[in-house]
Design a protein around this motif. Structure first.
Motif, short mmCIF file in Angstrom:
data_model
loop_
_atom_site.label_atom_id
_atom_site.label_comp_id
_atom_site.label_asym_id
_atom_site.label_seq_id
_atom_site.Cartn_x
_atom_site.Cartn_y
_atom_site.Cartn_z
N THR A 1 64.06 98.20 26.39
CA THR A 1 64.01 96.36 26.62
C THR A 1 63.55 95.37 27.68
O THR A 1 63.43 94.11 27.37
CB THR A 1 65.22 96.31 26.66
N TRP B 1 59.35 95.52 27.40
CA TRP B 1 58.95 94.29 26.25
C TRP B 1 59.45 92.60 26.05
O TRP B 1 58.67 92.03 26.51
CB TRP B 1 59.72 95.53 24.81
N GLN B 2 61.25 92.55 26.84
CA GLN B 2 61.25 91.58 27.13
C GLN B 2 60.27 90.61 27.87
O GLN B 2 59.99 89.27 28.16
CB GLN B 2 62.69 91.26 27.08
N ARG C 1 55.87 91.66 27.31
CA ARG C 1 55.45 92.02 26.21
C ARG C 1 55.49 90.26 25.77
O ARG C 1 55.06 90.55 24.82
CB ARG C 1 55.30 93.47 25.60
N THR C 2 56.60 90.25 25.95
CA THR C 2 57.28 88.57 24.71
C THR C 2 57.09 87.34 25.36
O THR C 2 57.67 87.38 26.48
CB THR C 2 59.13 89.31 24.78
N PRO C 3 56.87 86.70 25.00
CA PRO C 3 56.32 86.10 25.60
C PRO C 3 57.75 84.77 25.67
O PRO C 3 58.51 85.40 25.23
CB PRO C 3 55.76 84.23 23.85
N ASP D 1 59.28 82.14 25.35
CA ASP D 1 60.35 81.24 24.15
C ASP D 1 61.03 81.92 23.44
O ASP D 1 61.73 81.73 22.67
CB ASP D 1 59.31 79.98 23.67
N LYS D 2 59.84 83.65 23.48
CA LYS D 2 60.77 84.52 22.20
C LYS D 2 61.84 85.23 22.22
O LYS D 2 62.23 86.40 21.64
CB LYS D 2 59.68 84.59 21.62
N ARG D 3 61.68 85.48 24.16
CA ARG D 3 62.82 86.42 24.84
C ARG D 3 64.33 86.04 24.44
O ARG D 3 64.55 85.77 24.15
CB ARG D 3 62.43 86.27 26.21
N ASP D 4 65.18 87.75 24.51
CA ASP D 4 66.21 87.82 23.59
C ASP D 4 66.86 88.09 25.08
O ASP D 4 66.54 89.49 25.58
CB ASP D 4 66.01 88.63 22.64
#
Length: 183
Positions: free
Chosen positions: A87, A90-91, A94-96, A98-101
């Protein structure tokens, strides 16, 4: 183990994982996969166990109770430590942005703050995961420790974990293969 091998980068920025020829080797379309003279295996810990038992019996593949301690921690890495580490990876990697959780990252980070001390406590009794020497068990736990120490996150000072990590970083295999940037 000093075995000759050819590394082929697959997945992520390298694509290739959904190519029909790769899917014949690994129907999951994930990494890693090995081809040892026609013997195909996939799944990280299975590959580590296979290589250790086939080519490193008594060293990388420990004997006696050390084997079972190693197996235990390899399974713990896969069933307990991997999910929150994945988690966070990836966050944050790999995650932009502005799209992170961020709540998911915070929850995973909190879980990790409770898990890594378990490894630290275990390492207070031996210099490596399965005992006095480097074995197969240090590989999967070490791969996640590489990420843990690379993240810019709050970490408690865990002296046994940090000393073990320092020993891993001194190994030639680490210096050659685990110094790649996280992508």
């Amino acid at each position: 183990l000093g075995l000759p091998f050819q590394r082929v980068d697959v997945g992520g920025a390298f694509a290739f994982k959904n190519e029909p020829n790769y899917l014949k080797l690994n129907p999951n379309g994930r990494v890693p996969t090995i081809d040892d003279n026609g013997f195909i295996l996939w799944e990280s810990n299975v590959i580590v166990r296979y290589l250790a038992s086939t080519y490193g019996d008594g060293t990388l593949f420990p004997r006696g109770k050390a084997r079972w301690i190693g197996e235990q921690w390899m399974d713990w890495q896969q069933t307990t430590l991997l999910a929150p580490m994945t988690t966070v990876f990836w966050q944050l990697v790999r995650t932009p942005a502005d799209k992170r959780d961020l709540p998911a990252v915070q929850a995973a980070h909190k879980a990790l703050l409770g898990l890594w001390p378990m490894v630290d406590d275990h390492l207070s009794r031996s210099p490596f995961i399965a005992g006095d020497g480097f074995t197969m068990a240090d590989i999967p736990v070490g791969a996640l420790a590489y990420r843990w120490f690379a993240f810019d996150l709050e970490r408690a000072h865990l002296k046994h974990l940090e000393a073990w990590w320092k020993r891993l970083k001194e190994r030639p295999g680490y210096q050659k293969h685990l110094t790649l940037p996280m992508t």
